[in-house]
Design a protein around this motif. Structure first.
Motif, PDB file in Angstrom:
ATOM      1  N   GLN A  16       1.023  -1.311  -0.402  1.00  0.00           N
ATOM      2  CA  GLN A  16       0.507  -0.181   0.306  1.00  0.00           C
ATOM      3  C   GLN A  16       1.090   1.484  -0.356  1.00  0.00           C
ATOM      4  O   GLN A  16       0.573   2.349  -0.435  1.00  0.00           O
ATOM      5  CB  GLN A  16      -1.010  -0.240   1.328  1.00  0.00           C
ATOM      6  CG  GLN A  16      -2.018   1.358   1.597  1.00  0.00           C
ATOM      7  CD  GLN A  16      -3.065   1.200   2.241  1.00  0.00           C
ATOM      8  OE1 GLN A  16      -2.074   0.706   3.002  1.00  0.00           O
ATOM      9  NE2 GLN A  16      -3.732   1.447   1.898  1.00  0.00           N
ATOM     10  N   LYS A  17       1.944   1.638   1.069  1.00  0.00           N
ATOM     11  CA  LYS A  17       2.837   2.845   1.143  1.00  0.00           C
ATOM     12  C   LYS A  17       3.552   2.700  -0.537  1.00  0.00           C
ATOM     13  O   LYS A  17       3.880   4.017  -0.476  1.00  0.00           O
ATOM     14  CB  LYS A  17       4.043   2.741   1.954  1.00  0.00           C
ATOM     15  CG  LYS A  17       3.134   2.737   3.247  1.00  0.00           C
ATOM     16  CD  LYS A  17       5.070   2.160   4.088  1.00  0.00           C
ATOM     17  CE  LYS A  17       4.621   2.214   5.690  1.00  0.00           C
ATOM     18  NZ  LYS A  17       5.029   1.633   6.492  1.00  0.00           N
ATOM     19  N   LYS A  18       3.401   1.693  -1.226  1.00  0.00           N
ATOM     20  CA  LYS A  18       4.356   1.821  -2.655  1.00  0.00           C
ATOM     21  C   LYS A  18       3.001   1.980  -3.747  1.00  0.00           C
ATOM     22  O   LYS A  18       3.497   2.455  -4.349  1.00  0.00           O
ATOM     23  CB  LYS A  18       4.861   0.310  -2.894  1.00  0.00           C
ATOM     24  CG  LYS A  18       6.179   0.184  -2.115  1.00  0.00           C
ATOM     25  CD  LYS A  18       6.766  -1.128  -2.857  1.00  0.00           C
ATOM     26  CE  LYS A  18       8.195  -1.638  -1.971  1.00  0.00           C
ATOM     27  NZ  LYS A  18       8.478  -2.692  -2.043  1.00  0.00           N
ATOM     28  N   GLY A  19       1.718   2.598  -3.036  1.00  0.00           N
ATOM     29  CA  GLY A  19       0.845   2.659  -4.446  1.00  0.00           C
ATOM     30  C   GLY A  19       0.584   1.279  -4.901  1.00  0.00           C
ATOM     31  O   GLY A  19      -0.543   1.307  -6.548  1.00  0.00           O
ATOM     32  N   LYS A  30     -10.454  -5.835   3.193  1.00  0.00           N
ATOM     33  CA  LYS A  30     -10.436  -6.069   2.148  1.00  0.00           C
ATOM     34  C   LYS A  30      -9.188  -5.409   1.671  1.00  0.00           C
ATOM     35  O   LYS A  30      -9.182  -3.934   1.485  1.00  0.00           O
ATOM     36  CB  LYS A  30     -12.202  -5.198   1.910  1.00  0.00           C
ATOM     37  CG  LYS A  30     -13.020  -6.445   2.002  1.00  0.00           C
ATOM     38  CD  LYS A  30     -14.103  -5.576   1.552  1.00  0.00           C
ATOM     39  CE  LYS A  30     -15.551  -7.008   2.620  1.00  0.00           C
ATOM     40  NZ  LYS A  30     -16.277  -5.840   1.643  1.00  0.00           N
ATOM     41  N   SER A  31      -8.749  -5.271   0.140  1.00  0.00           N
ATOM     42  CA  SER A  31      -7.659  -5.137  -0.662  1.00  0.00           C
ATOM     43  C   SER A  31      -8.189  -4.728  -2.091  1.00  0.00           C
ATOM     44  O   SER A  31      -8.424  -5.752  -2.317  1.00  0.00           O
ATOM     45  CB  SER A  31      -6.757  -5.726  -0.348  1.00  0.00           C
ATOM     46  OG  SER A  31      -6.348  -7.320  -1.091  1.00  0.00           O
ATOM     47  N   GLU A  32      -7.247  -4.558  -2.999  1.00  0.00           N
ATOM     48  CA  GLU A  32      -7.934  -4.126  -4.354  1.00  0.00           C
ATOM     49  C   GLU A  32      -6.760  -3.857  -4.652  1.00  0.00           C
ATOM     50  O   GLU A  32      -5.565  -2.899  -4.677  1.00  0.00           O
ATOM     51  CB  GLU A  32      -8.542  -2.970  -4.292  1.00  0.00           C
ATOM     52  CG  GLU A  32      -9.234  -2.580  -5.750  1.00  0.00           C
ATOM     53  CD  GLU A  32     -10.652  -1.699  -5.521  1.00  0.00           C
ATOM     54  OE1 GLU A  32     -10.723  -1.268  -6.806  1.00  0.00           O
ATOM     55  OE2 GLU A  32     -11.355  -1.586  -4.479  1.00  0.00           O
ATOM     56  N   VAL A  33      -6.128  -3.655  -5.944  1.00  0.00           N
ATOM     57  CA  VAL A  33      -5.294  -4.000  -7.045  1.00  0.00           C
ATOM     58  C   VAL A  33      -4.750  -2.603  -7.450  1.00  0.00           C
ATOM     59  O   VAL A  33      -6.391  -2.104  -7.778  1.00  0.00           O
ATOM     60  CB  VAL A  33      -4.558  -5.362  -7.490  1.00  0.00           C
ATOM     61  CG1 VAL A  33      -5.340  -5.015  -8.827  1.00  0.00           C
ATOM     62  CG2 VAL A  33      -2.396  -4.830  -8.232  1.00  0.00           C
ATOM     63  N   LYS A 130     -10.484   7.888  -5.085  1.00  0.00           N
ATOM     64  CA  LYS A 130      -9.074   8.668  -4.689  1.00  0.00           C
ATOM     65  C   LYS A 130      -7.912   7.505  -3.397  1.00  0.00           C
ATOM     66  O   LYS A 130      -7.563   7.281  -2.461  1.00  0.00           O
ATOM     67  CB  LYS A 130      -8.997  10.268  -2.750  1.00  0.00           C
ATOM     68  CG  LYS A 130      -9.310  10.767  -3.981  1.00  0.00           C
ATOM     69  CD  LYS A 130      -9.805  12.133  -2.867  1.00  0.00           C
ATOM     70  CE  LYS A 130     -10.108  13.380  -3.471  1.00  0.00           C
ATOM     71  NZ  LYS A 130     -10.191  13.678  -4.974  1.00  0.00           N
ATOM     72  N   LYS A 131      -8.378   6.483  -4.347  1.00  0.00           N
ATOM     73  CA  LYS A 131      -7.463   5.307  -3.465  1.00  0.00           C
ATOM     74  C   LYS A 131      -5.709   5.023  -4.102  1.00  0.00           C
ATOM     75  O   LYS A 131      -5.562   4.688  -3.214  1.00  0.00           O
ATOM     76  CB  LYS A 131      -8.403   3.894  -4.494  1.00  0.00           C
ATOM     77  CG  LYS A 131      -9.503   3.278  -3.216  1.00  0.00           C
ATOM     78  CD  LYS A 131     -10.510   2.554  -4.155  1.00  0.00           C
ATOM     79  CE  LYS A 131     -11.395   1.922  -3.243  1.00  0.00           C
ATOM     80  NZ  LYS A 131     -12.152   0.809  -3.782  1.00  0.00           N
ATOM     81  N   PHE A 132      -6.391   5.646  -4.923  1.00  0.00           N
ATOM     82  CA  PHE A 132      -4.747   5.727  -5.839  1.00  0.00           C
ATOM     83  C   PHE A 132      -4.344   7.407  -6.230  1.00  0.00           C
ATOM     84  O   PHE A 132      -5.082   7.540  -6.937  1.00  0.00           O
ATOM     85  CB  PHE A 132      -4.580   5.372  -6.580  1.00  0.00           C
ATOM     86  CG  PHE A 132      -4.024   3.168  -5.917  1.00  0.00           C
ATOM     87  CD1 PHE A 132      -2.874   3.211  -5.659  1.00  0.00           C
ATOM     88  CD2 PHE A 132      -5.294   2.423  -6.439  1.00  0.00           C
ATOM     89  CE1 PHE A 132      -3.436   1.953  -4.445  1.00  0.00           C
ATOM     90  CE2 PHE A 132      -5.740   1.329  -5.909  1.00  0.00           C
ATOM     91  CZ  PHE A 132      -4.527   0.591  -5.093  1.00  0.00           C
TER      92      PHE A 132
END
Length: 144
Positions: A16-19, A30-33, A130-132
């Motif tokens: 997540q820190k690496k985006g 829950k996660s999302e690529v 605003k997830k990425f």
């Protein structure tokens, strides 16, 4: 907490820190690529193979995908099995391996346009939510 779970959470937070991954703020994790990341990989694959080599392996789908994955890496680059498997997955999901195009003395494999369009649409949604941050789009997200 189980040590395996703790290590998975740490790895997810690092991604997540690496985006590369979005993690919702809840207990479910829950996660999302980041679909922009996948698009960037797909768009930068160099999937051309010599006609003679293609003719030898065209009937063996697994070998064809494996050889295409290897082509994605430089000759002098050290590659792990994980990296090859990752690129094989990208090729299977996003590249049309059934109908390559002949260009000069090579077969060129192109993207599955409908699947790529879906990736772009998902990327725009992630940006708007605003997830990425916007990474690959040159125009403003509102214009897309």
């Amino acid at each position: 907490m189980d040590e395996n779970l703790r290590s998975i959470i740490r790895a997810m937070k690092s991604l997540q820190k690496k985006g590369l991954l979005y993690i919702e703020d809840n207990v479910e994790l829950k996660s999302e690529v980041n679909y922009q990341f996948i698009l960037n990989i797909v768009e930068n694959l160099d999937l051309t193979i010599d006609i003679e080599e293609y003719e030898k392996i065209k009937d063996n789908r697994e070998e064809l995908i494996y050889q295409l994955a290897l082509l994605s890496f430089g000759e002098k680059q050290l590659v792990s099995d994980f990296e090859i498997e990752f690129i094989e997955g990208i090729i299977m999901n996003y590249i049309d391996i059934e109908d390559p195009v002949i260009l000069f003395d090579d077969y060129v494999f192109v993207q599955k346009k409908n699947v790529i369009q879906e990736l772009y649409e998902k990327s725009v949604i992630q940006i708007k939510e605003k997830k990425f941050p916007k990474m690959i789009f040159k125009s403003r997200v509102e214009d897309i």
